[in-house]
Design a protein around this motif. Structure first.
Motif, PDB file in Angstrom:
ATOM      1  N   UNK A   1      29.793  15.127   3.411  1.00 49.62           N
ATOM      2  CA  UNK A   1      29.396  14.470   2.164  1.00 49.62           C
ATOM      3  C   UNK A   1      29.410  12.954   2.308  1.00 49.62           C
ATOM      4  N   UNK A   2      30.377  12.417   3.064  1.00 45.01           N
ATOM      5  CA  UNK A   2      30.411  10.969   3.293  1.00 45.01           C
ATOM      6  C   UNK A   2      29.170  10.511   4.051  1.00 45.01           C
ATOM      7  N   UNK A   3      28.792  11.254   5.083  1.00 44.84           N
ATOM      8  CA  UNK A   3      27.565  10.939   5.819  1.00 44.84           C
ATOM      9  C   UNK A   3      26.358  10.983   4.891  1.00 44.84           C
ATOM     10  N   UNK A   4      26.316  11.998   4.038  1.00 43.07           N
ATOM     11  CA  UNK A   4      25.158  12.138   3.156  1.00 43.07           C
ATOM     12  C   UNK A   4      25.089  10.983   2.163  1.00 43.07           C
ATOM     13  N   UNK A   5      26.241  10.570   1.639  1.00 36.96           N
ATOM     14  CA  UNK A   5      26.252   9.421   0.715  1.00 36.96           C
ATOM     15  C   UNK A   5      25.777   8.158   1.438  1.00 36.96           C
ATOM     16  N   UNK A   6      26.283   7.939   2.659  1.00 33.40           N
ATOM     17  CA  UNK A   6      25.885   6.750   3.422  1.00 33.40           C
ATOM     18  C   UNK A   6      24.383   6.767   3.715  1.00 33.40           C
ATOM     19  N   UNK A   7      23.880   7.914   4.146  1.00 35.37           N
ATOM     20  CA  UNK A   7      22.447   8.030   4.434  1.00 35.37           C
ATOM     21  C   UNK A   7      21.596   7.845   3.199  1.00 35.37           C
ATOM     22  N   UNK A   8      22.054   8.383   2.073  1.00 38.07           N
ATOM     23  CA  UNK A   8      21.310   8.265   0.819  1.00 38.07           C
ATOM     24  C   UNK A   8      21.254   6.816   0.339  1.00 38.07           C
ATOM     25  N   UNK A   9      22.371   6.109   0.445  1.00 39.67           N
ATOM     26  CA  UNK A   9      22.382   4.692   0.070  1.00 39.67           C
ATOM     27  C   UNK A   9      21.459   3.876   0.968  1.00 39.67           C
ATOM     28  N   UNK A  10      21.507   4.135   2.282  1.00 35.61           N
ATOM     29  CA  UNK A  10      20.651   3.404   3.215  1.00 35.61           C
ATOM     30  C   UNK A  10      19.180   3.652   2.913  1.00 35.61           C
ATOM     31  N   UNK A  11      18.838   4.909   2.639  1.00 34.62           N
ATOM     32  CA  UNK A  11      17.441   5.236   2.353  1.00 34.62           C
ATOM     33  C   UNK A  11      16.993   4.653   1.014  1.00 34.62           C
ATOM     34  N   UNK A  12      17.865   4.732   0.004  1.00 36.75           N
ATOM     35  CA  UNK A  12      17.491   4.249  -1.318  1.00 36.75           C
ATOM     36  C   UNK A  12      17.252   2.746  -1.366  1.00 36.75           C
ATOM     37  N   UNK A  13      18.012   1.999  -0.550  1.00 36.70           N
ATOM     38  CA  UNK A  13      17.870   0.541  -0.543  1.00 36.70           C
ATOM     39  C   UNK A  13      17.109   0.040   0.685  1.00 36.70           C
ATOM     40  N   UNK A  14      16.408   0.945   1.369  1.00 30.64           N
ATOM     41  CA  UNK A  14      15.716   0.579   2.609  1.00 30.64           C
ATOM     42  C   UNK A  14      14.618  -0.452   2.346  1.00 30.64           C
ATOM     43  N   UNK A  15      14.654  -1.572   3.075  1.00 34.00           N
ATOM     44  CA  UNK A  15      13.597  -2.581   2.914  1.00 34.00           C
ATOM     45  C   UNK A  15      12.343  -2.241   3.715  1.00 34.00           C
TER      46      UNK A  15
ATOM     47  N   UNK B   1      10.477   0.936   6.754  1.00 31.53           N
ATOM     48  CA  UNK B   1      10.441   2.315   7.232  1.00 31.53           C
ATOM     49  C   UNK B   1      11.605   2.627   8.168  1.00 31.53           C
ATOM     50  N   UNK B   2      11.979   1.694   9.029  1.00 32.05           N
ATOM     51  CA  UNK B   2      13.002   1.959  10.033  1.00 32.05           C
ATOM     52  C   UNK B   2      14.339   2.309   9.386  1.00 32.05           C
ATOM     53  N   UNK B   3      14.746   1.551   8.381  1.00 34.80           N
ATOM     54  CA  UNK B   3      16.025   1.817   7.701  1.00 34.80           C
ATOM     55  C   UNK B   3      15.940   3.127   6.921  1.00 34.80           C
ATOM     56  N   UNK B   4      14.788   3.385   6.314  1.00 31.92           N
ATOM     57  CA  UNK B   4      14.607   4.658   5.604  1.00 31.92           C
ATOM     58  C   UNK B   4      14.779   5.833   6.560  1.00 31.92           C
ATOM     59  N   UNK B   5      14.194   5.720   7.741  1.00 31.46           N
ATOM     60  CA  UNK B   5      14.295   6.800   8.731  1.00 31.46           C
ATOM     61  C   UNK B   5      15.750   6.994   9.167  1.00 31.46           C
ATOM     62  N   UNK B   6      16.464   5.892   9.420  1.00 34.29           N
ATOM     63  CA  UNK B   6      17.877   5.994   9.804  1.00 34.29           C
ATOM     64  C   UNK B   6      18.666   6.696   8.698  1.00 34.29           C
ATOM     65  N   UNK B   7      18.401   6.324   7.438  1.00 32.42           N
ATOM     66  CA  UNK B   7      19.085   6.964   6.318  1.00 32.42           C
ATOM     67  C   UNK B   7      18.822   8.458   6.269  1.00 32.42           C
ATOM     68  N   UNK B   8      17.580   8.854   6.523  1.00 30.11           N
ATOM     69  CA  UNK B   8      17.228  10.279   6.519  1.00 30.11           C
ATOM     70  C   UNK B   8      17.939  11.025   7.647  1.00 30.11           C
ATOM     71  N   UNK B   9      18.049  10.403   8.817  1.00 33.43           N
ATOM     72  CA  UNK B   9      18.714  11.059   9.936  1.00 33.43           C
ATOM     73  C   UNK B   9      20.208  11.242   9.658  1.00 33.43           C
ATOM     74  N   UNK B  10      20.820  10.253   9.002  1.00 32.64           N
ATOM     75  CA  UNK B  10      22.241  10.376   8.643  1.00 32.64           C
ATOM     76  C   UNK B  10      22.415  11.464   7.587  1.00 32.64           C
ATOM     77  N   UNK B  11      21.496  11.527   6.616  1.00 29.85           N
ATOM     78  CA  UNK B  11      21.520  12.615   5.637  1.00 29.85           C
ATOM     79  C   UNK B  11      21.466  13.975   6.343  1.00 29.85           C
ATOM     80  N   UNK B  12      20.584  14.090   7.318  1.00 33.31           N
ATOM     81  CA  UNK B  12      20.407  15.353   8.035  1.00 33.31           C
ATOM     82  C   UNK B  12      21.684  15.763   8.757  1.00 33.31           C
TER      83      UNK B  12
END
Length: 493
Positions: A87-101, A103-114
């Motif tokens: 759940x901690x990983x998912x929260x971190x990935x979700x925050x990174x994706x939601x505030x992604x400036x 595509x690269x940060x969005x992709x990293x956030x999605x991979x952490x969510x996964x």
């Protein structure tokens, strides 16, 4: 004190299941949410389709790499540690994706969510098998089935509404409150339910597993990209490396005393049958979830939002049926559910082969609902029955095998469907001329979808045959009467 009472004293069953299932629901919902948003992101950041697709492909790839080693994680870390990490990983990935400036940060956030999803899903299955008595597992697995079936089905609908009414970032921001609540509930209630044995880590097995499952899923996910199809160098090299590594991985697991993934689980026939139904079921689910939106948008010219909403009734039916089917499994066993289920599934898939541009939308929705009923009757009972047959020490390995093959089936199904559909489109365009470009595009897509549904329907016939060989499992080390519903022993559980 009977088994059920002991479990109630030791574990807070309901809060534990709420925490695990809420986390699993959010993870699986996120797996399919981004599909509708891809065109928006492509326009915003000037991405090609193949680049943007990594937002979903990368998610599946990470899950496929982590799933095979989940049995090892369950033997090294406590249930509470794995839940908290997931759940901690998912929260971190979700925050990174939601505030992604970008595509690269969005992709990293999605991979952490996964990564969070991949860690959590095996924990859910293993916990249910451990804290729920055999005679009541069907009901609990019905709730798990609700999460597994409904969440991916709701993904496109939810994301379509968000993209249409809000901004794409709300697909991530909206999850944060639920994730925080889930983490708090889990921390307050989840204790360790497994046995921590800390077996020796075989680095070679981990390497082979990563290459095998990562290579196969990446290769299959690349089939629809570019012009090469199955002959693309990326596809050939990825699949080749993956298959070779898989062969060596299997041979190594069969010769190890403490394998990373204990394939000896397949010596239990009902587990093997349950795994077969997992493969057929998820291949069917993902191929249909791919074909229907494309057909409704490309051939019937419906909007993405409308197409997403038309997929919703089947998900709602599944939500209603899953708990009912779970309770029925506890009382009557798998055969009375699985045999009608695979017949309904096969019939619905064959009727899908007859849809065309003249087919009323309500008929397509009805067929989709029938397909969902067949899946619901088949998948959970066969899966629970198969896991029930395994001795307790094989539960982590059984859940790892089923979850891994679920991901592979999804990737294989999508790749096969894309390939057959594309071939059908090309063949139609080669043999038909004289119409407008728009009409040719719509008709060729309809022809391609028709061919793809024929393949999917043919695969379901394997399930029809297998359904007649399903028998109720006898739990290792238990009295068969206690799980068959006979006499008073069932009441004592």
């Amino acid at each position: 004190m009977n088994e059920a009472s002991q479990i109630k004293v030791k574990y807070k069953v309901i809060p534990v299941l709420v925490a695990l299932l809420l986390g699993g629901f959010i993870g699986l919902l996120s797996e399919t949410m981004m599909n509708v948003a891809l065109p928006v992101l492509m326009e915003k950041w000037e991405l090609t389709a193949s680049t943007a697709q990594w937002i979903t492909t990368g998610y599946i790839l990470v899950v496929s790499i982590i799933m095979p080693v989940s049995a090892l994680l369950l033997q090294w870390f406590t249930t509470r540690q794995l839940f908290t990490t997931a759940i901690t990983l998912f929260i971190a990935g979700t925050l990174a994706a939601g505030f992604a400036p970008g595509f690269e940060i969005l992709l990293v956030g999605r991979l952490v969510q996964a990564a969070g999803t991949a860690i959590l899903m095996p924990v859910i299955f293993n916990t249910v098998l451990t804290i729920i008595p055999p005679a009541k597992r069907g009901t609990a697995m019905g709730m798990v089935g609700l999460v597994m079936m409904v969440a991916p089905a709701l993904g496109p609908t939810v994301s379509g509404l968000i993209v249409d009414k809000l901004s794409w970032q709300w697909m991530f921001w909206g999850l944060i409150p639920f994730l925080i609540i889930d983490l708090i509930v889990g921390l307050l209630n989840i204790e360790n339910v497994g046995q921590i044995t800390k077996p020796k880590i075989d680095v070679l097995s981990l390497l082979l597993s990563t290459i095998a499952f990562g290579g196969i899923v990446y290769g299959l996910s690349s089939v629809g990209e570019g012009e090469g199809g199955w002959g693309s160098p990326v596809v050939v090299l990825s699949l080749g490396a993956g298959i070779v590594a898989l062969v060596f991985f299997i041979l190594r697991q069969l010769t190890m005393k403490q394998p990373v993934m204990n394939l000896r689980a397949f010596k239990y026939p009902m587990f093997t049958a349950g795994t077969l139904f997992i493969v057929i079921g998820f291949l069917t689910i993902f191929s249909t979830s791919y074909l229907l939106p494309i057909f409704m948008q490309g051939s019937l010219t419906l909007s993405a939002l409308y197409a997403g909403l038309l997929m919703l009734p089947a998900g709602l039916i599944n939500a209603v049926l899953s708990p009912i089917i779970g309770r029925s499994f506890d009382k009557a066993g798998p055969r009375i559910l699985v045999i009608p289920g695979v017949i309904i599934l096969a019939a619905a898939m064959w009727m899908f082969t007859g849809i065309s541009m003249e087919t009323p939308v309500n008929r397509i929705v009805l067929l989709h609902c029938c397909m969902t009923v067949g899946i619901a009757l088949t998948l959970m009972p066969a899966q629970t029955n198969g896991l029930n047959q395994l001795p307790r020490e094989l539960h982590p390995h059984g859940t790892a095998i089923m979850n891994t093959l679920q991901q592979l089936a999804s990737a294989v199904g999508t790749a096969l469907i894309v390939s057959v559909m594309t071939s059908g489109q090309k063949e139609y365009l080669r043999t038909h001329t004289g119409a407008s470009a728009q009409e040719l595009a719509a008709n060729s897509l309809s022809a391609g979808v028709h061919n793809a549904f024929i393949l999917a329907a043919a695969i379901t016939l394997i399930g029809v045959i297998a359904g007649f060989f399903v028998r109720r499992s006898v739990i290792p080390g238990s009295d068969p009467g206690a799980i068959s519903g006979a006499g008073t022993k069932k009441k004592a559980v």
